[in-house]
Design a protein around this motif. Structure first.
Motif, PDB file in Angstrom:
ATOM      1  N   ARG A 216       0.815  -1.223   0.000  1.00 52.08           N
ATOM      2  CA  ARG A 216       0.000   0.000   0.000  1.00 52.08           C
ATOM      3  C   ARG A 216       0.846   1.270   0.000  1.00 52.08           C
ATOM      4  O   ARG A 216       0.316   2.375  -0.112  1.00 52.08           O
ATOM      5  CB  ARG A 216      -0.929  -0.005   1.211  1.00 52.08           C
ATOM      6  N   HIS A 217       2.152   1.116   0.151  1.00 48.11           N
ATOM      7  CA  HIS A 217       3.056   2.265   0.146  1.00 48.11           C
ATOM      8  C   HIS A 217       3.730   2.448  -1.213  1.00 48.11           C
ATOM      9  O   HIS A 217       4.738   3.155  -1.316  1.00 48.11           O
ATOM     10  CB  HIS A 217       4.118   2.091   1.241  1.00 48.11           C
ATOM     11  N   ASP A 218       3.182   1.785  -2.240  1.00 49.21           N
ATOM     12  CA  ASP A 218       3.673   1.894  -3.612  1.00 49.21           C
ATOM     13  C   ASP A 218       5.071   1.309  -3.801  1.00 49.21           C
ATOM     14  O   ASP A 218       5.796   1.679  -4.735  1.00 49.21           O
ATOM     15  CB  ASP A 218       3.670   3.357  -4.099  1.00 49.21           C
ATOM     16  N   ARG A 219       5.452   0.408  -2.922  1.00 53.17           N
ATOM     17  CA  ARG A 219       6.713  -0.306  -3.112  1.00 53.17           C
ATOM     18  C   ARG A 219       6.422  -1.566  -3.924  1.00 53.17           C
ATOM     19  O   ARG A 219       5.531  -2.334  -3.576  1.00 53.17           O
ATOM     20  CB  ARG A 219       7.337  -0.675  -1.760  1.00 53.17           C
ATOM     21  N   VAL A 220       7.174  -1.760  -5.007  1.00 59.59           N
ATOM     22  CA  VAL A 220       6.959  -2.894  -5.907  1.00 59.59           C
ATOM     23  C   VAL A 220       8.270  -3.662  -6.048  1.00 59.59           C
ATOM     24  O   VAL A 220       9.325  -3.057  -6.246  1.00 59.59           O
ATOM     25  CB  VAL A 220       6.482  -2.419  -7.299  1.00 59.59           C
ATOM     26  N   ARG A 221       8.186  -4.978  -5.935  1.00 65.23           N
ATOM     27  CA  ARG A 221       9.402  -5.782  -5.991  1.00 65.23           C
ATOM     28  C   ARG A 221       9.158  -7.075  -6.775  1.00 65.23           C
ATOM     29  O   ARG A 221       8.283  -7.858  -6.406  1.00 65.23           O
ATOM     30  CB  ARG A 221       9.865  -6.111  -4.574  1.00 65.23           C
ATOM     31  N   PRO A 222       9.935  -7.306  -7.832  1.00 64.23           N
ATOM     32  CA  PRO A 222       9.847  -8.608  -8.522  1.00 64.23           C
ATOM     33  C   PRO A 222      10.665  -9.640  -7.753  1.00 64.23           C
ATOM     34  O   PRO A 222      11.742  -9.338  -7.232  1.00 64.23           O
ATOM     35  CB  PRO A 222      10.464  -8.305  -9.887  1.00 64.23           C
ATOM     36  N   LEU A 223      10.141 -10.868  -7.684  1.00 62.32           N
ATOM     37  CA  LEU A 223      10.832 -11.921  -6.952  1.00 62.32           C
ATOM     38  C   LEU A 223      11.497 -12.919  -7.886  1.00 62.32           C
ATOM     39  O   LEU A 223      11.769 -14.052  -7.502  1.00 62.32           O
ATOM     40  CB  LEU A 223       9.845 -12.645  -6.025  1.00 62.32           C
ATOM     41  N   GLY A 224      11.745 -12.502  -9.107  1.00 62.19           N
ATOM     42  CA  GLY A 224      12.390 -13.399 -10.051  1.00 62.19           C
ATOM     43  C   GLY A 224      11.375 -14.259 -10.779  1.00 62.19           C
ATOM     44  O   GLY A 224      10.171 -14.169 -10.559  1.00 62.19           O
ATOM     45  N   GLU A 225      11.893 -15.107 -11.658  1.00 60.34           N
ATOM     46  CA  GLU A 225      11.004 -15.934 -12.480  1.00 60.34           C
ATOM     47  C   GLU A 225      11.300 -17.402 -12.237  1.00 60.34           C
ATOM     48  O   GLU A 225      12.370 -17.771 -11.736  1.00 60.34           O
ATOM     49  CB  GLU A 225      11.152 -15.575 -13.955  1.00 60.34           C
ATOM     50  N   ARG A 226      10.333 -18.258 -12.583  1.00 60.68           N
ATOM     51  CA  ARG A 226      10.512 -19.696 -12.431  1.00 60.68           C
ATOM     52  C   ARG A 226       9.838 -20.413 -13.597  1.00 60.68           C
ATOM     53  O   ARG A 226       8.799 -19.984 -14.086  1.00 60.68           O
ATOM     54  CB  ARG A 226       9.931 -20.178 -11.100  1.00 60.68           C
ATOM     55  N   ASP A 227      10.461 -21.501 -14.025  1.00 65.03           N
ATOM     56  CA  ASP A 227       9.928 -22.329 -15.098  1.00 65.03           C
ATOM     57  C   ASP A 227       9.134 -23.463 -14.468  1.00 65.03           C
ATOM     58  O   ASP A 227       9.675 -24.259 -13.699  1.00 65.03           O
ATOM     59  CB  ASP A 227      11.080 -22.873 -15.945  1.00 65.03           C
ATOM     60  N   CYS A 228       7.843 -23.527 -14.790  1.00 66.35           N
ATOM     61  CA  CYS A 228       6.933 -24.517 -14.206  1.00 66.35           C
ATOM     62  C   CYS A 228       6.420 -25.473 -15.272  1.00 66.35           C
ATOM     63  O   CYS A 228       5.287 -25.964 -15.199  1.00 66.35           O
ATOM     64  CB  CYS A 228       5.752 -23.814 -13.543  1.00 66.35           C
ATOM     65  N   SER A 229       7.237 -25.732 -16.291  1.00 66.64           N
ATOM     66  CA  SER A 229       6.772 -26.511 -17.436  1.00 66.64           C
ATOM     67  C   SER A 229       6.627 -28.002 -17.141  1.00 66.64           C
ATOM     68  O   SER A 229       5.904 -28.704 -17.844  1.00 66.64           O
ATOM     69  CB  SER A 229       7.718 -26.312 -18.623  1.00 66.64           C
ATOM     70  N   ALA A 230       7.327 -28.511 -16.124  1.00 67.86           N
ATOM     71  CA  ALA A 230       7.211 -29.929 -15.768  1.00 67.86           C
ATOM     72  C   ALA A 230       5.898 -30.126 -15.005  1.00 67.86           C
ATOM     73  O   ALA A 230       5.787 -29.755 -13.837  1.00 67.86           O
ATOM     74  CB  ALA A 230       8.392 -30.371 -14.924  1.00 67.86           C
ATOM     75  N   GLN A 231       4.894 -30.676 -15.687  1.00 64.34           N
ATOM     76  CA  GLN A 231       3.563 -30.776 -15.117  1.00 64.34           C
ATOM     77  C   GLN A 231       2.945 -32.156 -15.374  1.00 64.34           C
ATOM     78  O   GLN A 231       3.351 -32.871 -16.285  1.00 64.34           O
ATOM     79  CB  GLN A 231       2.630 -29.711 -15.706  1.00 64.34           C
TER      80      GLN A 231
END
Length: 245
Positions: A216-231
């Motif tokens: 709510r304080h307009d702080r934005v943070r990406p946590l990286g990406e992950r490959d979830c193709s094994a399903q």
């Protein structure tokens, strides 16, 4: 001491309870009759019965979740994932009760909690999306015509919730009615909402997710990406981070 009610079960409830304890929060586990002996019930500081075994009478009941919060004097409610986690009605009801919903506000959930609405937001932002059908007309005939225009194969997906739950691959027009019926049953049981949508089925896709948090304080943070193709059956088995592709 602030008290957190976890309105979910199993592994996700245990993770939330452990994290809340590290943060100095008292924890309450909500449970259905079928889950009374699960580890998360024992690990919380307190446990409150939500209702009978059917999810619609326990984890999918906003009234019962609010009653459990009142009974346990909870200040915060964490929905976990699945069930009502992406339902704006729950977030709104919790806020109106004077409690804190641990998650996005109701207006954000209304935009992104539904796959159909999320695709609309993505289109407006210029993000390319799969060809599909996500209209209010939920008759089988409307889906049949949409599938004809999109071109087979297609997939039927619940618009509410996520995690690949309820997805049905459809190769031919003859398979569509049964796929719609099954997807609706699963969607109603898992999310309390039987609405479904169509998308073009992509063969052998890469499933890559990027998680982004904002407060709510307009702080934005990406946590990286992950490959979830094994399903298996559209459910993730392995998540690899960072994504090799």
């Amino acid at each position: 001491m602030p008290t957190l009610l976890v309105a979910n079960r199993g592994e996700i409830a245990r993770r939330v309870i452990r994290t809340a304890r590290r943060m100095g929060r008292r924890t309450v586990a909500g449970f259905s009759d079928a889950d009374a002996s699960l580890p998360h019930v024992r690990e919380a500081d307190e446990a409150v019965r939500l209702g009978p075994a059917p999810a619609r009478d326990s984890y999918l009941s906003i009234e019962r979740i609010l009653a459990a919060a009142r009974e346990s004097s909870a200040d915060l409610v964490h929905p976990g994932y699945g069930f009502l986690a992406e339902d704006p009605a729950l977030a709104r009801a919790i806020a109106e009760a004077g409690l804190t919903f641990v998650g996005p506000p109701a207006d954000v959930l209304a935009l992104c909690g539904s796959k159909a609405e999320a695709k609309t937001v993505a289109r407006r932002a210029g993000v390319p999306v799969l060809q599909g059908y996500a209209e209010e007309d939920q008759r089988d005939a409307a889906f049949a015509e949409a599938a004809r225009l999109i071109g087979y194969p297609v997939m039927v997906k619940p618009t509410a919730g996520g995690g690949g739950i309820g997805i049905q691959a459809v190769e031919t027009p003859a398979q569509l009615p049964q796929a719609l019926a099954k997807a609706r049953r699963v969607a109603l049981a898992a999310f309390g909402d039987e609405r479904v949508m169509l998308e073009k089925l992509v063969r052998s896709p890469r499933h890559i997710e990027v998680q982004i948090l904002a407060d709510r304080h307009d702080r934005v943070r990406p946590l990286g990406e992950r490959d979830c193709s094994a399903q298996r059956r559209h459910q993730k088995i392995v998540e690899e981070a960072p994504a090799p592709h």
